[in-house]
Design an enzyme around this catalytic site. Structure first.
Site, PDB file in Angstrom:
ATOM      1  N   GLU A  67       1.010  -1.285   0.067  1.00 18.90           N
ATOM      2  CA  GLU A  67      -0.032   0.032   0.051  1.00 18.90           C
ATOM      3  C   GLU A  67       1.105   1.213  -0.045  1.00 18.90           C
ATOM      4  O   GLU A  67       1.340   1.881   0.975  1.00 18.90           O
ATOM      5  CB  GLU A  67      -0.866   0.030   1.273  1.00 18.90           C
ATOM      6  CG  GLU A  67      -1.880   1.106   1.058  1.00 18.90           C
ATOM      7  CD  GLU A  67      -2.893   0.834   2.427  1.00 18.90           C
ATOM      8  OE1 GLU A  67      -3.857   1.902   2.517  1.00 18.90           O
ATOM      9  OE2 GLU A  67      -2.348   0.074   3.378  1.00 18.90           O
ATOM     10  N   HIS A  82       0.203   7.551   6.225  1.00 14.99           N
ATOM     11  CA  HIS A  82       1.554   7.233   5.530  1.00 14.99           C
ATOM     12  C   HIS A  82       2.374   8.682   5.759  1.00 14.99           C
ATOM     13  O   HIS A  82       2.037   9.539   5.484  1.00 14.99           O
ATOM     14  CB  HIS A  82       1.030   6.886   3.959  1.00 14.99           C
ATOM     15  CG  HIS A  82       0.446   5.642   3.901  1.00 14.99           C
ATOM     16  ND1 HIS A  82       0.867   4.582   3.042  1.00 14.99           N
ATOM     17  CD2 HIS A  82      -0.637   5.026   4.431  1.00 14.99           C
ATOM     18  CE1 HIS A  82      -0.036   3.656   3.047  1.00 14.99           C
ATOM     19  NE2 HIS A  82      -1.078   3.888   4.031  1.00 14.99           N
ATOM     20  N   ARG A  88     -21.484  15.928  -8.742  1.00 12.70           N
ATOM     21  CA  ARG A  88     -20.980  16.233 -10.161  1.00 12.70           C
ATOM     22  C   ARG A  88     -19.827  15.501 -10.491  1.00 12.70           C
ATOM     23  O   ARG A  88     -19.606  15.384 -11.683  1.00 12.70           O
ATOM     24  CB  ARG A  88     -20.834  17.915 -10.215  1.00 12.70           C
ATOM     25  CG  ARG A  88     -21.896  18.557 -10.455  1.00 12.70           C
ATOM     26  CD  ARG A  88     -21.881  20.130 -10.944  1.00 12.70           C
ATOM     27  NE  ARG A  88     -21.317  20.899  -9.809  1.00 12.70           N
ATOM     28  CZ  ARG A  88     -22.142  21.564  -8.611  1.00 12.70           C
ATOM     29  NH1 ARG A  88     -23.378  21.315  -9.119  1.00 12.70           N
ATOM     30  NH2 ARG A  88     -21.555  22.176  -8.012  1.00 12.70           N
ATOM     31  N   ASP A 136      -7.973  -4.062   7.586  1.00 11.99           N
ATOM     32  CA  ASP A 136      -6.890  -2.929   7.475  1.00 11.99           C
ATOM     33  C   ASP A 136      -6.361  -3.082   9.230  1.00 11.99           C
ATOM     34  O   ASP A 136      -5.856  -1.866   9.617  1.00 11.99           O
ATOM     35  CB  ASP A 136      -7.650  -1.797   7.277  1.00 11.99           C
ATOM     36  CG  ASP A 136      -6.248  -0.535   6.882  1.00 11.99           C
ATOM     37  OD1 ASP A 136      -5.439  -0.963   6.620  1.00 11.99           O
ATOM     38  OD2 ASP A 136      -6.836   0.574   7.036  1.00 11.99           O
ATOM     39  N   LEU A 139      -7.586   8.807  11.900  1.00 10.78           N
ATOM     40  CA  LEU A 139      -7.661   7.440  12.164  1.00 10.78           C
ATOM     41  C   LEU A 139      -6.456   6.719  11.154  1.00 10.78           C
ATOM     42  O   LEU A 139      -6.105   7.285  10.088  1.00 10.78           O
ATOM     43  CB  LEU A 139      -8.925   6.856  11.584  1.00 10.78           C
ATOM     44  CG  LEU A 139      -9.866   7.234  12.287  1.00 10.78           C
ATOM     45  CD1 LEU A 139     -11.295   7.011  11.634  1.00 10.78           C
ATOM     46  CD2 LEU A 139     -10.075   6.555  13.673  1.00 10.78           C
ATOM     47  N   GLY A 147      -6.074   2.818  10.532  1.00 18.22           N
ATOM     48  CA  GLY A 147      -6.055   1.711  10.745  1.00 18.22           C
ATOM     49  C   GLY A 147      -7.099   0.898  11.723  1.00 18.22           C
ATOM     50  O   GLY A 147      -7.549   1.665  12.507  1.00 18.22           O
TER      51      GLY A 147
END
Length: 408
Positions: free
Chosen positions: A139, A151, A238, A289, A323, A325
């Site tokens: 990931e 990350h 949209r 996750d 958050l 995980g």
């Protein structure tokens, strides 16, 4: 019929999930595979060595988790000097939650980390030592810094040299089965095409892609969305962004877009979970996750190179409200999904078995109870709680309160 087959097992007094139905019939296993009993009765004329009274339990294929960052104090992206021990610990502990196969997941990391870790996470068949490893899910680091989540931004990379950038960062791709990337990054489409040709599943995520960019990624080989609704543009009428792939009319004929969703009651609101399920049920894949704090109490833990803090059953980047995980296990996610979505038991179970297997194109032998498939299965009570877990027809976990009767 008088001859006994030492490797033949008959699971009786049970319900089984097969071909989209819950059936009241026995399950027969030999040499780690599910077999057709007609052949036993009429051709071989043998009886089983072991008969297992399931006491009206429901037998489902074992759970398949495509996104596991770690658990039980182990972080796959951080414990780089003791990778094998960490993988083994998590694989073993996942058995009690019904997981028989999983994809260890490495979050955005340094080139040195990938080259140390990836060669050490090899595919396994699984057994009493732990759940099977299907391959690594990487990931990052080719993601959007605007949707980096937990990350580390300094480690995020671009496809400056096209596919060569992938090889430069990861090294060997032999053990990799899935890569999450942001499809809007320059040169991403050619990279997606090359990964697809190498039979690696491409998942779009941690991205600010609009719907058109998502559709182009799909046309080049992408087939999965990483943790839907999280780390992507919010749905807008949209331009619905990557969420719009669930109802896009630009998906190639016959192709199913699969999407991971974290049904832990934290990452995805029950209403959003219901919207996703009712919109595109056949693509829904439950993922945990899970991070290193899975199975641990509140406190400070590790995710990749970052510290995380578990407060009141939720995991955040330490010192923030971001958050990072989940600490829910797959059994809890299946139960929560069933309760909040209003789906059937069959749909809840298939979201953690058949659908992830189909997304990886391994549903000929995983995620199903069809004849010839691997005998990776779980027994459940009416509350969908795990009673026992089996890999290749061998019991690898049993709840202490559960007692099965073996008749010889």
């Amino acid at each position: 019929m008088s001859n006994k087959s030492e490797s033949l097992k008959q699971f009786c007094n049970c319900k089984i999930l097969r071909n989209g139905q819950i059936l009241k019939e026995d399950l027969w296993v030999r040499d780690g595979k599910i077999i057709d009993p007609e052949k036993i009765f009429y051709d071989e004329k043998i009886i089983p060595e072991i008969i297992i009274d399931c006491q009206d339990a429901l037998i489902s294929p074992g759970y398949i988790d495509l996104q596991v960052n770690g658990g039980f104090g182990v972080d796959f992206s951080h414990n780089i000097d003791n990778v094998e021990n960490g993988i083994n610990k998590v694989a073993k502990n996942l058995l009690e939650h019904g997981v028989t196969s999983f994809c260890p997941t490495i979050v955005t990391s340094s080139k040195e980390t990938y080259r140390k870790v990836l060669p050490k996470i090899t595919k396994t068949k699984g057994g009493k030592s732990g759940a099977a490893i299907l391959g690594v899910h990487i990931e990052g680091p080719f993601i959007s810094s605007s949707k980096k989540g937990a990350h580390e931004e300094i480690l995020i990379r671009q496809f400056d040299k096209g596919f060569q950038s992938v090889l430069d960062v990861y090294g060997n791709l032999n053990n990799v089965c899935c890569i999450t990337l942001a499809p809007e990054i320059p040169n991403a489409l050619s990279v997606i095409k090359e990964l697809h040709e190498r039979n690696i599943m491409i998942s779009v995520g941690h991205s600010i892609a609009n719907l058109k960019e998502g559709e182009e990624a799909v046309k080049h080989g992408a087939s999965f969305i990483t943790h839907l609704f999280n780390a992507m543009l919010p749905f807008h009428h949209r331009d619905p962004g990557l969420v719009g792939l669930l109802t896009s009319d630009q998906i190639p004929l016959g192709k199913i877009i699969y999407y991971g969703i974290i049904a832990d009651g934290v990452h995805t609101h029950p209403a959003a979970l219901r919207i996703a399920h009712r919109t595109h049920p056949e693509g829904l894949v439950l993922v945990t996750d899970a991070i290193s704090a899975l199975g641990l109490k509140d406190g400070i833990h590790q995710l990749g190179q970052q510290e995380i803090e578990v407060r009141n059953g939720r995991a955040y980047i330490a010192g923030t409200n971001t958050l990072c995980g989940s600490i829910a296990n797959m059994s809890e996610c299946v139960q929560f999904f069933k309760e909040t979505s209003g789906c059937t038991i069959m749909e809840a179970l298939e979201a953690a078995t058949l659908h992830p297997a189909r997304s990886l194109k391994i549903d000929s032998h995983k995620g199903v109870l069809n004849f010839g498939a691997d005998a990776d299965l779980i027994m459940l009570n009416d509350k969908l709680e795990i009673l026992s877990t089996w890999i290749a027809g061998e019991c690898v976990f049993e709840r202490k309160s559960n007692s099965m009767l073996n008749v010889h």
